[in-house]
Scaffold this motif. Structure first.
Motif, mmCIF file in Angstrom:
data_model
loop_
_atom_site.group_PDB
_atom_site.id
_atom_site.type_symbol
_atom_site.label_atom_id
_atom_site.label_comp_id
_atom_site.label_asym_id
_atom_site.label_seq_id
_atom_site.Cartn_x
_atom_site.Cartn_y
_atom_site.Cartn_z
ATOM 1 N N HIS A 1 127.614 54.440 -29.935
ATOM 2 C CA HIS A 1 126.434 54.730 -30.767
ATOM 3 C C HIS A 1 125.237 55.116 -29.900
ATOM 4 O O HIS A 1 124.605 54.267 -29.283
ATOM 5 N N HIS B 1 121.823 58.202 -29.371
ATOM 6 C CA HIS B 1 120.982 59.241 -29.994
ATOM 7 C C HIS B 1 120.391 60.145 -28.908
ATOM 8 O O HIS B 1 119.182 60.115 -28.657
ATOM 9 N N GLU C 1 124.567 58.070 -38.802
ATOM 10 C CA GLU C 1 124.690 56.730 -39.269
ATOM 11 C C GLU C 1 124.122 56.618 -40.672
ATOM 12 O O GLU C 1 123.124 57.256 -41.007
ATOM 13 N N HIS D 1 127.313 48.852 -37.036
ATOM 14 C CA HIS D 1 126.718 48.984 -35.708
ATOM 15 C C HIS D 1 125.540 48.032 -35.549
ATOM 16 O O HIS D 1 124.934 47.612 -36.532
ATOM 17 N N ASP E 1 122.699 52.455 -28.835
ATOM 18 C CA ASP E 1 121.639 52.881 -29.760
ATOM 19 C C ASP E 1 120.492 53.503 -28.954
ATOM 20 O O ASP E 1 119.338 53.457 -29.369
#
Ligand code: NI
Length: 256
Positions: free
Chosen positions: A9, A11, A95, A153, A203
Motif C-alpha cells: 500500500h 501512494h 483504496e 489496510h 501508506d
C-alpha cells in the motif's frame, strides 16, 4: 540489508514525490524492494497510478475512489472506473472504504460508493483494498454481506475484529502505526494474525515508522515496521518480509 520487501500500500502519485519520484522509485529495488501496489484515491490518481505502474516493472496499481473523495464522484464514474480496473497493471480495486473520523463525505454517500466498488471488484474478480477508520461496524457489515477478496489496510480494529476479517478469508495490512509508542492495539493484532493473512505496507508518504516519524515515508522504511511485528511474533524481520511477500503475491496474483 533486507530483501523481499513487498509494499502492499503506497501512494507514489502523491505530490510529496513530485521532485524526485523517478530517482526514488527506480532506486528501491537496490534497497530490497521487490513489489509495490500503488493505491489510487480518485479517478485522477487512478490514472497516475497506472502511469507509474507502466513505468516500473515491480509497481502495480489499485484503482478506486477513497471515502474522502466519495462525495465528489460524478454519477457516471463506475463505467470509467471499470475500464481503468481492467487495465493490465491494475490488480485491485482500492483504496475504498469508510472514514468516520474525518467524515469528509456524508456517510450515506461513503457507504453507497464503497458498496458499488465492492460489487465492481466481485464482477471483475479483483481483490479490494479497504480503508476503515472509525467505521468498523459498517465496514464489517458490508464485508460480511459481499465476502470480497482483499485486505483491510492500516488495520486499526481490535484483535476480535481481525479474527472476523481473517475468517472471511481477507488479509490484515499492518504499517508504520505498529511502531508508534501508543500502538498497543495494532501490536496485539500483529501478534494474532495467522501467517498466511499478514501483509506489510507503508501508506507512504504517510505513516513513517519510528524512529523516522515525521519524515516523508517510502517503501524502504518497511524493515522498521517488520522489526516490531517480528518482535511481537517472536521471529525475525526478514522472515516477516519473506512471508508478506509471498502473501502479497498470492492475493494480487503476482510473481514479484
Ligand atoms: Ni492509503
Amino acid at each position: 540489508m533486507f530483501n523481499n520487501i513487498f509494499d502492499s500500500h503506497a501512494h507514489y502519485d502523491s505530490e510529496a514525490f513530485n521532485d524526485d519520484r523517478k530517482e526514488l522509485v527506480s532506486a528501491l529495488p537496490e534497497r530490497g524492494v521487490c513489489g509495490i501496489i500503488n493505491c489510487a484515491s480518485d479517478m485522477a490518481s487512478a490514472l497516475t497510478s497506472l502511469e507509474i505502474a507502466d513505468e516500473f516493472d515491480f509497481v502495480y496499481a489499485a484503482c478506486g475512489v477513497h471515502p474522502h473523495e466519495a462525495d465528489k464522484c460524478k454519477s457516471g464514474y463506475l463505467p470509467v472506473l471499470k475500464k481503468l480496473c481492467m487495465e493490465e497493471k491494475c490488480v485491485a480495486v482500492g483504496e475504498i472504504g469508510l472514514d468516520y473520523h474525518y467524515d469528509f463525505s456524508p456517510r450515506d454517500i461513503q457507504k453507497k460508493v464503497f458498496e458499488q466498488q465492492i460489487v465492481l471488484a466481485k464482477e471483475l474478480d479483483l481483490p479490494i483494498i479497504v480503508h476503515d477508520r472509525e467505521a468498523h461496524e459498517d465496514t464489517m457489515t458490508l464485508l460480511k454481506r459481499y465476502k470480497p477478496k482483499g485486505v483491510v489496510h492500516c488495520f486499526s480494529g481490535s484483535p476480535e475484529m481481525a479474527k472476523e476479517v481473517v475468517k472471511l478469508g481477507m488479509y490484515i495490512g499492518l504499517g508504520g502505526a505498529v511502531t508508534f509508542r501508543n500502538a498497543r492495539k495494532p501490536r496485539e493484532v500483529a501478534g494474532i494474525v495467522p501467517d498466511e493473512f499478514l501483509l506489510i505496507e507503508t501508506d507512504c508518504p504517510y505513516m513513517t515508522p519510528v524512529p523516522f516519524r515525521g519524515q516523508r515515508c517510502d517503501s524502504s522504511f518497511i524493515p522498521y515496521t517488520a522489526e516490531v511485528i517480528a518482535e511481537v511474533r517472536g521471529t525475525t524481520a526478514q522472515s516477516i518480509l519473506d512471508l508478506t511477500r509471498k502473501n502479497a503475491n498470492t492475493l494480487f496474483g503476482l510473481e514479484l
